[in-house]
Design a protein around this motif. Structure first.
Motif, PDB file in Angstrom:
ATOM      1  N   SER A  12      33.899  38.339  39.281  1.00  0.00           N
ATOM      2  CA  SER A  12      32.474  38.628  39.076  1.00  0.00           C
ATOM      3  C   SER A  12      31.623  37.380  39.237  1.00  0.00           C
ATOM      4  N   PHE A  70      27.948  43.876  46.730  1.00  0.00           N
ATOM      5  CA  PHE A  70      29.295  43.747  46.197  1.00  0.00           C
ATOM      6  C   PHE A  70      30.325  44.265  47.201  1.00  0.00           C
ATOM      7  N   GLN A 114      34.068  46.451  36.774  1.00  0.00           N
ATOM      8  CA  GLN A 114      32.944  45.528  36.632  1.00  0.00           C
ATOM      9  C   GLN A 114      31.951  46.034  35.587  1.00  0.00           C
TER      10      GLN A 114
END
Length: 185
Positions: A54, A65, A93
Motif C-alpha cells: 500500500s 491501483f 486494502q
C-alpha cells in the motif's frame, strides 16, 4: 514515454520499517487483527506485506491501483510470491484502514517522543481543504450535512472539511486533525 523502474532496495527498506512497527502494534494489542471473524479463507499476505504494498504505491507515479498492481505482478513477483489476484487485493486494502490509522498513531507518538528531546522546538501547522462536493451541490448534499461546513481556502470557497497537519523542522509528523471547513489553523 518514460519506463518506470522497480526499486527492490526501497521496497526492502520500507518492508523492514513496516514490519517492525506492525510487530510492535500486534505485540501491544493482541486483540487487534485484520481477520476478526474466522469466516472465509486466510489472506495470503501478512499485514506487514500488505501495508508495504500500500505504501510502496505512493513512491511510484502510477495513477490507478490497477496499473500499480500490474507493475507489482510484473516486476516484484519474486518478492511477493503469494500476491493475491486483483479483486482480493482490493478487498484486503480496504480492511487495512483501521490498522493503518493505528500505525499512524504509533509513528506520531514516536515522533513526539523524539521531538521532546530536541533543543530547538519549532513546529509548523498547515491546513488543506477536503471538499465533499462542488459548490453548486451544497444544499443537496446529505452525507456530511451536520458535520461539514463552508470554508475558504487558497483555491476559493468549498464545502467540506479541513485537514490540519503539525510538523517539526525535519518534516516529521507530530499531529493530524480533521475539522469542519470553517475552522482555520
Amino acid at each position: 514515454m518514460r519506463e518506470i523502474e522497480a526499486h527492490p532496495d526501497r521496497l526492502l527498506q520500507l518492508f523492514c520499517i513496516v514490519s517492525d512497527v506492525t510487530d510492535f502494534i500486534l505485540a501491544n494489542t493482541p486483540e487487534f487483527s485484520i481477520q476478526k471473524n474466522g469466516v472465509g479463507r486466510r489472506h495470503n499476505l501478512d499485514i506487514a506485506e500488505a501495508i508495504t504494498i500500500s505504501l510502496y504505491r505512493y513512491t511510484l507515479p502510477h495513477t490507478t491501483f490497477k496499473h500499480f498492481y500490474a507493475f507489482m505482478r510484473n516486476y516484484h513477483a519474486g518478492e511477493f510470491v503469494k500476491l493475491p489476484d486483483y479483486s482480493n487485493m482490493l478487498l484486503y486494502q480496504k480492511q487495512l484502514l483501521p490498522f493503518l490509522i493505528r500505525m499512524l498513531g504509533v509513528l506520531i507518538g514516536m515522533n513526539r517522543a523524539a521531538f521532546k528531546n530536541k533543543k530547538v522546538r519549532l513546529m509548523f501547522v498547515d491546513g488543506s481543504d477536503l471538499p465533499v462536493c462542488t459548490n453548486k451541490r451544497i444544499f443537496n448534499h446529505k452525507v456530511a450535512k451536520r458535520i461539514a461546513a463552508r470554508g475558504k481556502g487558497s483555491k476559493g470557497w468549498f464545502y467540506g472539511f479541513r485537514l490540519h497537519i503539525l510538523c517539526d523542522t525535519g518534516g516529521n509528523l507530530l499531529g493530524i486533525t480533521i475539522t469542519p471547513g470553517n475552522i482555520d489553523e
